[in-house]
Design a protein around this motif. Structure first.
Motif, PDB file in Angstrom:
ATOM      1  N   LEU A 124       0.827  -1.171   0.196  1.00 29.20           N
ATOM      2  CA  LEU A 124      -0.037  -0.235   0.056  1.00 29.20           C
ATOM      3  C   LEU A 124       0.820   1.208  -0.184  1.00 29.20           C
ATOM      4  CD1 LEU A 124      -2.719   1.186   0.113  1.00 29.20           C
ATOM      5  CD2 LEU A 124      -2.562   1.035   2.725  1.00 29.20           C
ATOM      6  N   CYS A 125       1.742   1.220   0.686  1.00 22.81           N
ATOM      7  CA  CYS A 125       2.771   2.350   0.886  1.00 22.81           C
ATOM      8  C   CYS A 125       3.534   2.803  -0.538  1.00 22.81           C
ATOM      9  CB  CYS A 125       4.014   1.996   1.754  1.00 22.81           C
ATOM     10  SG  CYS A 125       3.642   2.202   3.360  1.00 22.81           S
ATOM     11  N   LYS A 126       3.798   1.718  -1.483  1.00 26.35           N
ATOM     12  CA  LYS A 126       4.267   1.927  -2.619  1.00 26.35           C
ATOM     13  C   LYS A 126       3.150   2.187  -3.619  1.00 26.35           C
ATOM     14  CE  LYS A 126       7.761  -1.740  -2.144  1.00 26.35           C
ATOM     15  NZ  LYS A 126       8.228  -3.086  -2.753  1.00 26.35           N
ATOM     16  N   GLU A 127       2.027   1.963  -3.401  1.00 26.02           N
ATOM     17  CA  GLU A 127       0.698   2.387  -4.211  1.00 26.02           C
ATOM     18  C   GLU A 127       0.557   3.640  -4.099  1.00 26.02           C
ATOM     19  OE1 GLU A 127      -2.290   1.977  -6.900  1.00 26.02           O
ATOM     20  OE2 GLU A 127      -0.871   0.608  -6.473  1.00 26.02           O
ATOM     21  N   LEU A 128       0.684   4.189  -2.787  1.00 27.38           N
ATOM     22  CA  LEU A 128       0.470   5.473  -2.653  1.00 27.38           C
ATOM     23  C   LEU A 128       1.659   6.577  -2.464  1.00 27.38           C
ATOM     24  CD1 LEU A 128      -2.207   4.964   0.507  1.00 27.38           C
ATOM     25  CD2 LEU A 128      -2.529   5.517  -1.811  1.00 27.38           C
ATOM     26  N   ASN A 129       2.938   6.272  -3.136  1.00 21.85           N
ATOM     27  CA  ASN A 129       4.021   6.901  -3.152  1.00 21.85           C
ATOM     28  C   ASN A 129       3.761   8.366  -3.539  1.00 21.85           C
ATOM     29  OD1 ASN A 129       7.020   7.154  -2.795  1.00 21.85           O
ATOM     30  ND2 ASN A 129       6.749   7.116  -5.188  1.00 21.85           N
ATOM     31  N   GLY A 130       4.352   9.209  -2.633  1.00 22.64           N
ATOM     32  CA  GLY A 130       4.044  10.476  -2.890  1.00 22.64           C
ATOM     33  C   GLY A 130       2.661  11.140  -2.848  1.00 22.64           C
ATOM     34  N   ARG A 131       1.746  10.205  -2.506  1.00 21.14           N
ATOM     35  CA  ARG A 131       0.189  10.647  -2.294  1.00 21.14           C
ATOM     36  C   ARG A 131      -0.429  10.624  -0.862  1.00 21.14           C
ATOM     37  NH1 ARG A 131      -3.659   8.159  -5.799  1.00 21.14           N
ATOM     38  NH2 ARG A 131      -2.232   6.141  -5.711  1.00 21.14           N
TER      39      ARG A 131
END
Length: 286
Positions: free
Chosen positions: A182-189
């Motif tokens: 999930l952290c990778k999916e939301l990177n920068g967001r």
């Protein structure tokens, strides 16, 4: 006379000569007035960063027109860039657990017009703050999390993000660790608030640890979410002086203030497109 169209240009590339000239000449030729401009050269890494607030003064020019021709200017510099219409506020989803101070502060600042955002939903793993969301007329989604359903609930969260076309997620004291995926999916967001002036006291009861160590400054850190817990690129930090007379409870109270200030500042900076993520740090034009 119609209102002037305004947009923010963010750009970064390897540092070299001619970047500013190419960009400003292109914008001027299209009838764009540059109202504000900041630039920074990272001499250590040979990287260039630029943020410009532009107003389109030509009736024949639209933001789509500016965007469509900019690639030709950016290509020679291998430039990473983005243009954002300031008339279209970012869509923001807030995540909370039981602590209400950060959520309450964000909702107040939004109500007063300090944070140019559209709140798409408030998501929580508890029901405690539902009344606060309903008071503001904001959709509240309860996604209880345990070891067995964590990935399922994170998938449900992503469905909400996609459904609401959310641009940014703010963890306003959401007390669950997000999975690596999930952290990778939301990177920068996704922005989180950490109840410490990083690097600092980690684990349970940080203010009690601070009290035991007799600290003279306490603070909070707002940062982008990454797979490394509380180690993401820092956007904003807030500190307050304390002394030996402060009890743990008083430190907690002061800590709440630093958390709200650091988080609100970080959210505003992101909403105004003032933050560049670069490796494990940020460049912030204030």
């Amino acid at each position: 006379m119609s209102e002037l169209k305004e947009f923010v240009l963010k750009a970064s590339c390897d540092a070299t000569s001619g970047i500013v000239a190419a960009v400003t000449s292109y914008l001027a030729d299209l009838g764009c007035y540059i109202a504000e401009m900041h630039q920074y050269d990272d001499e250590e890494n040979k990287r260039f960063f630029m943020r410009a607030v532009c107003r389109i003064e030509s009736a024949e020019t639209s933001l789509d027109t500016v965007r469509s021709g900019f690639d030709a200017q950016a290509a020679p510099f291998n430039m990473k860039w983005d243009m954002t219409d300031t008339a279209s506020p970012m869509r923001v989803l807030l995540m909370v657990s039981k602590f209400d101070h950060c959520l309450d502060d964000l909702l107040y600042r939004h109500r007063k017009g300090e944070l140019p955002m559209e709140i798409t939903a408030i998501v929580s793993n508890h029901k405690d703050l539902r009344p606060m969301a309903e008071r503001e007329g904001i959709r509240f989604v309860h996604l209880p999390v345990n070891k067995e359903n964590k990935l399922e609930q994170e998938a449900a969260l992503l469905d909400i993000v996609k459904e609401t076309k959310t641009d940014l997620i703010v963890l306003a004291r959401y007390m669950q660790i997000l999975s690596d995926s999930l952290c990778k999916e939301l990177n920068g967001r996704a922005i989180n608030i950490h109840h410490s002036f990083l690097p600092g006291f980690k684990g349970a009861k940080p203010y009690h640890q601070a009290h035991e160590r007799g600290v003279k400054l306490i603070g909070a850190t707002a940062h982008y979410v990454t797979s490394d817990l509380d180690e993401g690129p820092i956007i904003s930090q807030s500190v307050q002086p304390v002394d030996h007379t402060y009890s743990p409870d008083r430190l907690v109270a002061v800590g709440r203030d630093t958390e709200t200030v650091a988080l609100a500042t970080a959210v505003r900076l992101h909403l105004e497109n003032r933050v560049f993520m670069y490796g494990n740090k940020t460049v912030v034009f204030k």
